[in-house]
Design a protein around this motif. Structure first.
Motif, PDB file in Angstrom:
ATOM      1  N   GLN A  35     -25.744-124.156 -23.724  1.00 28.22           N
ATOM      2  CA  GLN A  35     -27.085-123.626 -23.526  1.00 28.22           C
ATOM      3  C   GLN A  35     -27.791-124.369 -22.408  1.00 28.22           C
ATOM      4  OE1 GLN A  35     -29.328-123.640 -27.169  1.00 28.22           O
ATOM      5  NE2 GLN A  35     -28.315-121.786 -27.913  1.00 28.22           N
ATOM      6  N   SER A  37     -31.675-123.847 -19.942  1.00 29.98           N
ATOM      7  CA  SER A  37     -32.943-123.127 -19.883  1.00 29.98           C
ATOM      8  C   SER A  37     -33.056-122.253 -18.642  1.00 29.98           C
ATOM      9  CB  SER A  37     -34.100-124.122 -19.905  1.00 29.98           C
ATOM     10  OG  SER A  37     -35.324-123.447 -19.727  1.00 29.98           O
ATOM     11  N   GLU A  38     -33.777-121.172 -18.801  1.00 37.50           N
ATOM     12  CA  GLU A  38     -34.096-120.267 -17.699  1.00 37.50           C
ATOM     13  C   GLU A  38     -34.935-120.989 -16.639  1.00 37.50           C
ATOM     14  OE1 GLU A  38     -35.950-115.758 -17.419  1.00 37.50           O
ATOM     15  OE2 GLU A  38     -36.573-117.052 -19.058  1.00 37.50           O
ATOM     16  N   SER A  39     -35.625-122.073 -17.028  1.00 35.37           N
ATOM     17  CA  SER A  39     -36.429-122.835 -16.068  1.00 35.37           C
ATOM     18  C   SER A  39     -35.558-123.655 -15.114  1.00 35.37           C
ATOM     19  CB  SER A  39     -37.423-123.743 -16.802  1.00 35.37           C
ATOM     20  OG  SER A  39     -36.726-124.656 -17.624  1.00 35.37           O
ATOM     21  N   THR A 124     -31.229-119.706 -22.092  1.00 40.37           N
ATOM     22  CA  THR A 124     -32.313-119.475 -23.040  1.00 40.37           C
ATOM     23  C   THR A 124     -33.621-119.243 -22.271  1.00 40.37           C
ATOM     24  OG1 THR A 124     -32.732-121.854 -23.217  1.00 40.37           O
ATOM     25  CG2 THR A 124     -31.229-120.867 -24.834  1.00 40.37           C
ATOM     26  N   GLU A 125     -34.568-118.572 -22.899  1.00 34.37           N
ATOM     27  CA  GLU A 125     -35.864-118.288 -22.276  1.00 34.37           C
ATOM     28  C   GLU A 125     -36.618-119.582 -21.997  1.00 34.37           C
ATOM     29  OE1 GLU A 125     -38.459-115.157 -23.691  1.00 34.37           O
ATOM     30  OE2 GLU A 125     -36.762-114.334 -24.838  1.00 34.37           O
ATOM     31  N   ALA A 126     -37.326-119.588 -20.874  1.00 33.76           N
ATOM     32  CA  ALA A 126     -38.170-120.748 -20.542  1.00 33.76           C
ATOM     33  C   ALA A 126     -39.342-120.798 -21.498  1.00 33.76           C
ATOM     34  CB  ALA A 126     -38.674-120.639 -19.104  1.00 33.76           C
ATOM     35  N   GLU A 127     -39.705-122.001 -21.896  1.00 34.08           N
ATOM     36  CA  GLU A 127     -40.811-122.157 -22.850  1.00 34.08           C
ATOM     37  C   GLU A 127     -42.117-122.392 -22.171  1.00 34.08           C
ATOM     38  OE1 GLU A 127     -39.685-125.159 -25.630  1.00 34.08           O
ATOM     39  OE2 GLU A 127     -37.808-124.159 -26.083  1.00 34.08           O
TER      40      GLU A 127
END
Length: 127
Positions: A35, A37-39, A124-127
């Motif tokens: 995993q 992050s998208e960021s 995974t989507e950025a938070e």
């Protein structure tokens, strides 16, 4: 008589050179990024290979199935017993989060001319 000797020598030389052949062996065929992050959507890995044959190995081409995956590889011939690398970078910018699996096709002058490598992971989507 000279033509016969010359032809025989060419035939023998052709048989000897055909016997020497490069052969590629990868340390792994798949890399899982897990995993990320998208960021930080850019991830890279390296595939290491060894020339286990008895002639110089040349990678003629390494291409990915899409533009989001870019392979970079050793351009110079790899001598028998030596190693080379293929660096693969996945860029998930603008891609939907989730699981991905990409294929890289490697073409060589070796005994096996075509090899497929795979990368996969979960963005995974950025938070």
């Amino acid at each position: 008589m000279k033509k016969l000797i010359f032809t025989t020598l060419l035939l023998v030389a052709g048989i000897v050179s055909a016997a020497a052949q490069a052969e590629i062996k990868f340390d792994k065929m798949t890399h899982d990024f897990g995993q990320f992050s998208e960021s930080s959507p850019k991830v890279s890995c390296e595939f290491t290979y060894t020339n286990v044959g008895d002639a110089p190995l040349v990678i003629n081409q390494a291409v990915a199935a899409c533009g989001c995956t870019v392979p970079e590889y050793t351009k110079t011939p790899v001598q028998p017993g030596e190693t080379g690398t293929i660096k693969v970078t996945y860029n998930g910018t603008g891609k939907f989060p989730g699981h991905f699996k990409k294929m890289i096709t490697v073409r060589t002058n070796g005994k096996v001319e075509l090899t497929r490598l795979y990368i996969e992971g979960d963005m995974t989507e950025a938070e």
